[in-house]
Design a protein around this motif. Sequence first.
Motif, PDB file in Angstrom:
ATOM      1  N   GLN A 267       0.827  -1.205   0.000  1.00 44.67           N
ATOM      2  CA  GLN A 267       0.000   0.000   0.000  1.00 44.67           C
ATOM      3  C   GLN A 267       0.861   1.255   0.000  1.00 44.67           C
ATOM      4  O   GLN A 267       0.544   2.237  -0.681  1.00 44.67           O
ATOM      5  N   LYS A 268       1.970   1.229   0.740  1.00 44.39           N
ATOM      6  CA  LYS A 268       2.869   2.377   0.776  1.00 44.39           C
ATOM      7  C   LYS A 268       3.525   2.598  -0.586  1.00 44.39           C
ATOM      8  O   LYS A 268       3.739   3.744  -1.000  1.00 44.39           O
ATOM      9  N   GLU A 301       4.713  15.082   4.954  1.00 43.61           N
ATOM     10  CA  GLU A 301       3.747  16.034   5.500  1.00 43.61           C
ATOM     11  C   GLU A 301       2.434  15.361   5.868  1.00 43.61           C
ATOM     12  O   GLU A 301       1.793  15.716   6.853  1.00 43.61           O
ATOM     13  N   GLU A 302       2.016  14.368   5.080  1.00 42.44           N
ATOM     14  CA  GLU A 302       0.737  13.705   5.323  1.00 42.44           C
ATOM     15  C   GLU A 302       0.736  12.899   6.619  1.00 42.44           C
ATOM     16  O   GLU A 302      -0.300  12.711   7.242  1.00 42.44           O
ATOM     17  N   SER A 303       1.905  12.399   7.026  1.00 43.33           N
ATOM     18  CA  SER A 303       1.960  11.475   8.161  1.00 43.33           C
ATOM     19  C   SER A 303       2.784  11.980   9.333  1.00 43.33           C
ATOM     20  O   SER A 303       2.867  11.305  10.355  1.00 43.33           O
ATOM     21  N   TYR A 308       5.158  11.602  14.656  1.00 40.11           N
ATOM     22  CA  TYR A 308       5.875  12.290  15.737  1.00 40.11           C
ATOM     23  C   TYR A 308       5.331  11.857  17.096  1.00 40.11           C
ATOM     24  O   TYR A 308       6.095  11.553  18.019  1.00 40.11           O
ATOM     25  N   SER A 309       4.016  11.805  17.232  1.00 39.28           N
ATOM     26  CA  SER A 309       3.420  11.444  18.524  1.00 39.28           C
ATOM     27  C   SER A 309       3.721   9.995  18.891  1.00 39.28           C
ATOM     28  O   SER A 309       3.921   9.674  20.067  1.00 39.28           O
ATOM     29  N   VAL A 310       3.757   9.101  17.889  1.00 40.00           N
ATOM     30  CA  VAL A 310       4.052   7.690  18.161  1.00 40.00           C
ATOM     31  C   VAL A 310       5.501   7.533  18.613  1.00 40.00           C
ATOM     32  O   VAL A 310       5.791   6.835  19.589  1.00 40.00           O
ATOM     33  N   ARG A 396      10.873   5.938  10.432  1.00 40.46           N
ATOM     34  CA  ARG A 396      12.312   6.116  10.258  1.00 40.46           C
ATOM     35  C   ARG A 396      12.623   7.547   9.824  1.00 40.46           C
ATOM     36  O   ARG A 396      13.537   8.186  10.361  1.00 40.46           O
ATOM     37  N   MET A 397      11.864   8.052   8.866  1.00 37.91           N
ATOM     38  CA  MET A 397      12.110   9.405   8.388  1.00 37.91           C
ATOM     39  C   MET A 397      11.817  10.423   9.483  1.00 37.91           C
ATOM     40  O   MET A 397      12.527  11.418   9.631  1.00 37.91           O
ATOM     41  N   CYS A 398      10.767  10.169  10.256  1.00 34.12           N
ATOM     42  CA  CYS A 398      10.413  11.076  11.344  1.00 34.12           C
ATOM     43  C   CYS A 398      11.522  11.105  12.396  1.00 34.12           C
ATOM     44  O   CYS A 398      11.888  12.174  12.897  1.00 34.12           O
TER      45      CYS A 398
END
Length: 427
Positions: A267-268, A301-303, A308-310, A396-398
């Motif tokens: 899906q990603k 930006e979408e995620s 960040y919160s997770v 990972r990107m976050c």
Amino acid sequence: MFWNPKKNPREVFTPRESKVNQVMYIERPELEEALLDGLLGTKHLVLHGESGSGKSWLYKKVLTDQSLVYRVSNLANASRLGNINEEFLNILNRAEEAKKTSYTETKDAGFNAALASANLSHTDSYRVGSKEPFEALLSDLHAESKGNNAVLVLDNLEAIFQSQEHLKELADLITLLDDDTYAKYRVKFIVVGIPGDLRKYFFETPNLSAVGNRLKELPEVFRLTEEQTEQLIKRGFVDELEYLNVKDKLYNEIVEHVIWITDRIPQKIHEYCLALALEAYRNSRPLQSDDVKVADRKWLEESLYQAYSVVEASMNENETRVRRRDQVIYSLGQLNTSAFRAADVENYVRSRFSDSTEDVQLNINGTLSYLAKQSQPIIRKTPKGDTYVFADPVYRMCIRIMLKIEQNNQLVKKRPLDTLDLDSYLF
């Protein structure tokens, strides 16, 4: 330069499409064969895998190829409506095959074929001679299949997995399918969802262990291989859209980047490739290298807020001197492999944080296990059990954007969300 796009990218990359995209479906021979073997067996099936792994497309493709009649029951509706039988009635009503004028649920105790039927008994005002919803649905499937085998898919198991009441009802339904009254309809269950331990739950629950013996757990539907991922990318960008040529340097760069940024989750892959393809489509030109940076930004930006919160929730809660868990999380973000072992993480932690790790037992295995067991985990174990992957590649990107190192390069700190600079990461 005149450019005539062959197709709209939304016709090719379809991340949220419930119907199988036949052109873009990537064959998964081992999983398809396991499902087919299960359909030919005597047990009901459990098909599990992480979100976005392609479970729905897999069972729909196999069932369609085998010309098997099937219907899908969404267990999220069962949770919303109160019980699974109400969802069956919902399916019947949508098909205008049953009319309900009043409905009162009654609950009894016990567990065997006879008592399971009692557990699903209702006070109804159906037409005289009409069947209760479960049997009515089985009867409809039997009629539609002209007396041949049929399948009832119970999708989104995770929606009821925390409810003992719903799982008990599911156990009753599975048991009833062995009773002559229901077995005559020749309907097999496929229970589909993220949790992979449904059989274990039944085995460990008093009075329900016999249900576990009626189920067969299929191999986990996992991420695509790198070869399968490239096959999907080539089929979309080269064969269908004609945005790339396999001989181009850009083609190889995009394949490598998509594999890395999506972690090969089907899906990603569709989501990211759609964002990338739309950059070319909107600008009426073939793909360019700068489109990758734009797609990366939109992808993040979408995620970003949710990710960040997770990640933040997984970090050390207390202001410890070293904050070892934070060092591990930071290190996970720096690894370039899609799958990693505890030894890989420990090697990086010891190298990057040498002053605080010398002659110290780190227990990386324990930290990774802790991170994988959170209610919203940033990592999860692979089917092999000895390696981990990110639960969502955006984590990972976050991590790379939100975490920084201070105090003699040993202490990991997080940047406030409103100060994150995507440009510094992407460009």
